[in-house]
Design an enzyme around this catalytic site. Structure first.
Site, PDB file in Angstrom:
ATOM      1  N   HIS A 118       0.810  -1.220   0.000  1.00 22.54           N
ATOM      2  CA  HIS A 118       0.000   0.000   0.000  1.00 22.54           C
ATOM      3  C   HIS A 118       0.844   1.272   0.000  1.00 22.54           C
ATOM      4  CE1 HIS A 118      -3.530  -2.528   1.789  1.00 22.54           C
ATOM      5  NE2 HIS A 118      -3.322  -2.775   0.523  1.00 22.54           N
ATOM      6  N   THR A 183      -3.493  -8.596  10.922  1.00 20.23           N
ATOM      7  CA  THR A 183      -4.362  -8.067   9.850  1.00 20.23           C
ATOM      8  C   THR A 183      -5.757  -8.654   9.986  1.00 20.23           C
ATOM      9  OG1 THR A 183      -4.747  -7.985   7.458  1.00 20.23           O
ATOM     10  CG2 THR A 183      -3.292  -9.740   8.226  1.00 20.23           C
TER      11      THR A 183
HETATM   12  P1  NAD Z   1      -7.138  -3.495  10.363  1.00 18.67           P
HETATM   13  O1  NAD Z   1      -7.188  -2.267  11.230  1.00 18.67           O
HETATM   14  O2  NAD Z   1      -8.311  -3.787   9.510  1.00 18.67           O
HETATM   15  O3  NAD Z   1      -6.904  -4.756  11.306  1.00 18.67           O
HETATM   16  C1  NAD Z   1      -5.949  -4.754  12.312  1.00 18.67           C
HETATM   17  C2  NAD Z   1      -5.901  -6.135  12.915  1.00 18.67           C
HETATM   18  O4  NAD Z   1      -4.859  -6.137  13.874  1.00 18.67           O
HETATM   19  C3  NAD Z   1      -7.184  -6.560  13.649  1.00 18.67           C
HETATM   20  O5  NAD Z   1      -7.545  -7.862  13.227  1.00 18.67           O
HETATM   21  C4  NAD Z   1      -6.773  -6.551  15.130  1.00 18.67           C
HETATM   22  O6  NAD Z   1      -7.435  -7.577  15.870  1.00 18.67           O
HETATM   23  C5  NAD Z   1      -5.301  -6.838  15.015  1.00 18.67           C
HETATM   24  N1  NAD Z   1      -4.495  -6.343  16.137  1.00 18.67           N
HETATM   25  C6  NAD Z   1      -4.739  -5.289  16.956  1.00 18.67           C
HETATM   26  N2  NAD Z   1      -3.735  -5.158  17.839  1.00 18.67           N
HETATM   27  C7  NAD Z   1      -2.847  -6.151  17.561  1.00 18.67           C
HETATM   28  C8  NAD Z   1      -1.608  -6.528  18.133  1.00 18.67           C
HETATM   29  N3  NAD Z   1      -1.068  -5.869  19.157  1.00 18.67           N
HETATM   30  N4  NAD Z   1      -0.961  -7.605  17.596  1.00 18.67           N
HETATM   31  C9  NAD Z   1      -1.486  -8.290  16.550  1.00 18.67           C
HETATM   32  N5  NAD Z   1      -2.663  -7.960  15.994  1.00 18.67           N
HETATM   33  C10 NAD Z   1      -3.334  -6.902  16.489  1.00 18.67           C
HETATM   34  O7  NAD Z   1      -5.787  -3.385   9.517  1.00 18.67           O
HETATM   35  P2  NAD Z   1      -5.321  -4.116   8.194  1.00 18.67           P
HETATM   36  O8  NAD Z   1      -5.799  -5.521   8.197  1.00 18.67           O
HETATM   37  O9  NAD Z   1      -3.886  -3.805   8.082  1.00 18.67           O
HETATM   38  O10 NAD Z   1      -6.097  -3.372   7.003  1.00 18.67           O
HETATM   39  C11 NAD Z   1      -6.542  -2.042   7.037  1.00 18.67           C
HETATM   40  C12 NAD Z   1      -5.841  -1.052   6.109  1.00 18.67           C
HETATM   41  O11 NAD Z   1      -5.469   0.123   6.862  1.00 18.67           O
HETATM   42  C13 NAD Z   1      -4.568  -1.529   5.481  1.00 18.67           C
HETATM   43  O12 NAD Z   1      -4.515  -1.047   4.183  1.00 18.67           O
HETATM   44  C14 NAD Z   1      -3.465  -0.823   6.263  1.00 18.67           C
HETATM   45  O13 NAD Z   1      -2.372  -0.534   5.436  1.00 18.67           O
HETATM   46  C15 NAD Z   1      -4.089   0.465   6.676  1.00 18.67           C
HETATM   47  N6  NAD Z   1      -3.486   0.996   7.943  1.00 18.67           N
HETATM   48  C16 NAD Z   1      -2.119   1.036   8.090  1.00 18.67           C
HETATM   49  C17 NAD Z   1      -1.543   1.492   9.279  1.00 18.67           C
HETATM   50  C18 NAD Z   1      -0.017   1.510   9.410  1.00 18.67           C
HETATM   51  O14 NAD Z   1       0.689   1.692   8.431  1.00 18.67           O
HETATM   52  N7  NAD Z   1       0.501   1.280  10.618  1.00 18.67           N
HETATM   53  C19 NAD Z   1      -2.377   1.900  10.338  1.00 18.67           C
HETATM   54  C20 NAD Z   1      -3.776   1.870  10.142  1.00 18.67           C
HETATM   55  C21 NAD Z   1      -4.325   1.397   8.941  1.00 18.67           C
END
Ligand code: NAD
EC number: 2.3.1.286
Length: 248
Positions: A118, A183
């Protein structure tokens, strides 16, 4: 948490693909998409802030939001999960990280082989559209073309970087283990990556504190945080590497 059969697999494995999502950076203080909707960005509207149309309508608003995210990511530190994956990369024949995150924390932890599905929050790229002068005032511009710059992330409805999915899927076909870490496994096409592994007979381990769409299909669903569980996986595999080194 790590049963005997998984331990045995970890000790035999030399080629891993790790798909990571926002959860892997949660313990670095970066809100996940879901947290963002409930927390500091309660009024977050993805159609306004994460689409090209939204950017063309309100470029300053979108830039302000990405600037905040940039600052947050720049201040954050890689956590134990990012560091353990980077360490594993040094030990394995192949350990490819395929991330949906745009925060750059895998690279800051020292990982070299990272596919960013992404894009990256810290990079810009020029748009090809022309904005009316009053809308474009004070926006960052490309020094070469003079075009308005936008964050180099993949917005809803946009294509992934060329070749990124193909490279990830080919790596999976020759891997002996796929990890799906932090994820929700709903955003396509990234969510199809672990399914591609299962179709090719490659075992899948999910690491997530909560049940996801993938949980029932994965060979192992380890319920815990990435920063707790990933170092445990690397430690379990390392017993093998150190014994192997001693016997050489
Ligand atoms: P999502 O927010 O949909 O899901 C996050 C997942 O992480 C959930 O299933 C949750 O239960 C789990 N989670 C929460 N805390 C955790 C931990 N400490 N350890 C392991 N798992 C944990 O995110 P996604 O699946 O990455 O998809 C959403 C989109 O949003 C993606 O495109 C992503 O790139 C983007 N996004 C990116 C960032 C970043 O770059 N850090 C932050 C927010 C959203």
């Amino acid at each position: 948490m790590i049963d005997k059969s998984l331990q045995q697999l970890l000790r035999q494995t030399s080629n891993i693909v790790a798909l990571t999502g926002a959860g892997v950076s949660a313990e670095s203080g970066i809100p996940t998409f879901r947290d963002a909707q409930q927390g500091m960005w309660a009024n977050f509207d993805p159609m306004e802030l994460a689409t090209l149309e939204g950017f063309l309508r309100q470029p300053h608003k979108v830039w302000d939001w990405y600037q905040q995210r940039r600052e947050m990511a720049a201040k954050a530190q890689p956590n134990a999960a990012h560091l353990a994956l980077a360490e594993w990369q040094e030990q394995l024949e192949q350990c490819l990280i395929v991330t949906q995150n745009v925060d750059g924390l895998h690279q800051r932890a020292g990982s070299l082989h990272v596919i960013e599905l992404h894009g990256n929050l810290h990079r810009d790229r020029p748009i090809s559209q022309q904005l009316p002068a009053e809308k474009a005032a004070d926006l960052p511009r490309c020094p070469e073309t003079g075009n308005v710059l936008r964050p180099d992330v993949v917005w809803f409805g946009e294509m992934l970087p060329e070749g990124a999915m193909e490279q990830a899927l080919s790596a999976i076909e020759v891997s002996d283990l796929v990890l799906s870490i932090g994820t929700s496994a709903v955003v396509q096409p990234a969510a199809s990556i672990p399914l591609h592994a299962l179709e090719n007979g490659v075992p899948v381990v999910e690491i997530n504190p909560e049940t996801t769409e993938l949980s029932s299909a994965a060979d192992w669903s380890l319920r815990g945080s990435a920063a707790d569980v990933v170092p445990q996986l690397v430690a379990a595999a390392q017993l093998h590497y150190s014994r192997d080194r001693l016997s050489r």
